[in-house]
Design a protein around this motif. Sequence first.
Motif, PDB file in Angstrom:
ATOM      1  N   ASN A 152      62.845  29.291  36.379  1.00  0.00           N
ATOM      2  CA  ASN A 152      62.283  29.294  34.983  1.00  0.00           C
ATOM      3  C   ASN A 152      61.672  30.901  35.014  1.00  0.00           C
ATOM      4  N   LEU A 186      49.784  30.031  42.147  1.00  0.00           N
ATOM      5  CA  LEU A 186      50.718  29.115  42.005  1.00  0.00           C
ATOM      6  C   LEU A 186      51.208  28.683  43.489  1.00  0.00           C
ATOM      7  N   PHE A 204      56.466  38.512  33.485  1.00  0.00           N
ATOM      8  CA  PHE A 204      56.940  37.432  34.002  1.00  0.00           C
ATOM      9  C   PHE A 204      57.485  37.441  35.411  1.00  0.00           C
ATOM     10  N   LEU A 230      53.472  35.259  32.410  1.00  0.00           N
ATOM     11  CA  LEU A 230      52.233  35.681  33.305  1.00  0.00           C
ATOM     12  C   LEU A 230      50.994  36.313  32.645  1.00  0.00           C
ATOM     13  N   LEU A 290      58.566  32.482  34.300  1.00  0.00           N
ATOM     14  CA  LEU A 290      57.015  32.076  34.115  1.00  0.00           C
ATOM     15  C   LEU A 290      56.435  33.309  33.404  1.00  0.00           C
ATOM     16  N   ARG A 304      58.447  29.383  30.589  1.00  0.00           N
ATOM     17  CA  ARG A 304      57.363  28.486  30.359  1.00  0.00           C
ATOM     18  C   ARG A 304      56.115  29.528  30.668  1.00  0.00           C
ATOM     19  N   TYR A 336      52.601  30.395  32.066  1.00  0.00           N
ATOM     20  CA  TYR A 336      51.607  30.337  33.311  1.00  0.00           C
ATOM     21  C   TYR A 336      50.440  29.336  32.605  1.00  0.00           C
ATOM     22  N   LEU A 350      50.736  34.852  39.614  1.00  0.00           N
ATOM     23  CA  LEU A 350      51.548  34.128  40.298  1.00  0.00           C
ATOM     24  C   LEU A 350      51.284  33.802  41.719  1.00  0.00           C
ATOM     25  N   GLU A 388      46.467  28.593  28.657  1.00  0.00           N
ATOM     26  CA  GLU A 388      47.702  29.450  28.880  1.00  0.00           C
ATOM     27  C   GLU A 388      47.491  30.698  28.274  1.00  0.00           C
TER      28      GLU A 388
END
Length: 114
Positions: free
Chosen positions: A84, A113, A78, A88, A86, A10, A12, A110, A19
């Motif tokens: 998942n 989050l 990521f 980045l 993620l 997915r 970020y 990161l 995104e």
Amino acid sequence: MKGLKKCPARFYSTHQGNEPVRDWLKELATQDRKAVGVDIATAEYGWPVGMPVSRAMGNGLFEVRTSLSGNRISRVLFAIVDNNILLLHGFIKKTRKTPRHDLDLALKRLRQLS
């Protein structure tokens, strides 16, 4: 169950809903975008995967490595968050070593989050 993603990817997303990796991918040529997508899918379906597709970068970061047209190399940094992938930060690598500012940007995203 064969064919299921072990670790879905997915993007970020910033607080404003942007995104950055998706936006970066859209700037790539279609052929290059597809190549990056294949390597991300390899990580999704086969996680954990190692070289030449992916490797650990430290501090909880990993990279997906993709060879692009024109003898270029892309990296998508990521982290694994809640099982998942993620995504980045994405960039075209121009030096042998991954630039510190690219790693720092991925780490900053990161940490946002938490």
